[in-house]
Design a protein around this motif. Structure first.
Motif: not given
Length: 398
Positions: A166-167, A173, A179-180, A183, A187, A285, A288-289
């Motif tokens: 996930k990370k 990061s 988490e927000e 990401r 991004n 990452a 997910f971002s």
């Protein structure tokens, strides 16, 4: 920020220290190129005979050196005749006509040269043109799972692996508490790469289309990708495009180290196939971002992790084709091959049989392995090694 020693890359740099090539550290933005250079400088600084010239062209103190002639004069002035001279320059592309300076310094044989820079100017395919083929490239990747465990020590390897998926491996990061925010940071790297390393370099007029193609590739890691099919899918949506444009944009993503294309290999015919490559993301990452966790096929995501790990370990990597079946990877290093199948869950018998069938169809004697999320120690099935992905990733000897 907590730092870990990235021994694999440091050893590669040490192996070519004083070799008369221009060493260039390449990789996706924020993967640690400058930090690696700093760590290498720390290693060689112990030598009293080392004269180290360190220039960071993105800093105000070196602003005057953005002029090529002034950069050359400065480097020449820092030369110590009775010492071994090392030149380290970050963000070399900020100096216009930098290749003229570097090539001249190289020809004079007065420095051992190390460079980093924006991917828009130091792309792999451009290095030979810039520096006349006198280049040794060190490909740097985001943190591996093994490096992640060094950063976040854990007694529970399975829990750590789920967190790593996930990370991802973009270490910057890790400083963020939510988490927000993490990401959002990742991004920002992705969008900056698009803007500065692709749009500006290649004068892209339709940035929205470029982003759509990137999202499509992210959503289809592990799938064979046809340029024609991508163009067709996008044309049926908001934008009209063509094979030539889509192919060029996909190439730009790869040249900026966001994606890595993997060519297909006919195992029986022992030949390389040009059609329908697979594209793997340099770090999950980014996926997910950018597009979130929707439609997350963990079998394909694990396949992405294994692909990048094989590249990180120095393998040539291909997608294997055997008749109508596919083997996820044919990995080659120093003349030796290994055949690898990657999946998520093999607890169901029908899934297990399907995954090993492609490997069992290969009749040569090279090693074969099935990498899956077993959460168990290694086992075997008819000569095929069955290895848990977290344990394989954490042990570079596997």
């Amino acid at each position: 920020m907590k730092l870990i020693k990235r021994d694999y890359y440091l050893n590669k740099l040490l192996s070519v220290k004083d070799v008369p090539d221009i060493k260039v550290i390449t990789g996706v933005r924020r993967s640690g190129k400058s930090k690696l250079m700093d760590a290498f400088i720390d290693l060689i600084s112990a030598d009293d005979k080392a004269n180290i010239v360190r220039i960071k062209l993105n800093l105000k103190k070196f602003e005057k050196l953005l002029d090529a002639d002034k950069l050359y004069d400065y480097i020449e002035q820092q030369y110590a005749r009775d010492k071994t001279n090392y030149l380290f320059i970050d963000e070399i592309q900020l100096c216009e006509d930098f290749e003229r300076v570097i090539n001249s310094i190289y020809e004079e044989e007065i420095y051992d040269i190390y460079l980093t820079g924006s991917n828009a100017f130091l792309l792999s395919s451009d290095l030979a043109t810039l520096f006349g083929g006198r280049v040794y490239e060190i490909s740097l990747y985001p943190f591996s799972f093994k490096e992640y465990l060094m950063y976040y020590p854990s007694n529970d390897i399975d829990e750590a692996f789920d967190s790593y998926v996930k990370k991802g491996g973009m270490a910057g990061s890790y400083l963020y508490k939510t988490e927000e925010d993490a990401r959002q940071y990742v991004n920002g790297i992705y969008r900056t790469t698009i803007t500065k390393d692709i749009v500006r370099k290649f004068k892209i007029e339709n940035e929205d289309l470029l982003i759509m193609i990137g999202n499509y590739l992210m959503d289809n890691v592990g799938n064979q990708t046809s340029i024609r099919n991508v163009a067709s899918k996008l044309t049926s949506g908001t934008y009209k495009t063509n094979d030539k444009t889509v192919g060029a944009y996909m190439n730009y993503f790869c040249r900026s180290f966001l994606f890595y294309p993997i060519q297909r290999y006919d195992i029986k015919g022992k030949r390389y196939l040009e059609s329908d490559k697979k594209y793997y993301l340099s770090d999950l990452a980014f996926r997910f971002s950018e597009i979130g966790t929707k439609n997350a096929d963990y079998g394909h995501l694990y396949e992405n992790i294994v692909a990048i790990e094989l590249l990180r370990r120095g393998y040539e990597v291909y997608v294997g084709k055997l008749y109508e079946k596919e083997v996820d990877f044919v990995a080659i290093k120093e003349g030796e091959k290994v055949y690898i199948q990657v999946t998520d869950d093999i607890s169901r018998e029908d899934t297990f049989k399907r995954e090993v069938s492609s490997l069992l169809g290969i009749k040569d004697a090279y090693p074969k392995m099935l990498i899956a999320r077993t959460k168990h120690e290694e086992s075997q099935h008819e000569g095929i090694r069955i290895i848990d992905i977290a344990r394989w990733l954490s042990d570079s000897q596997k």
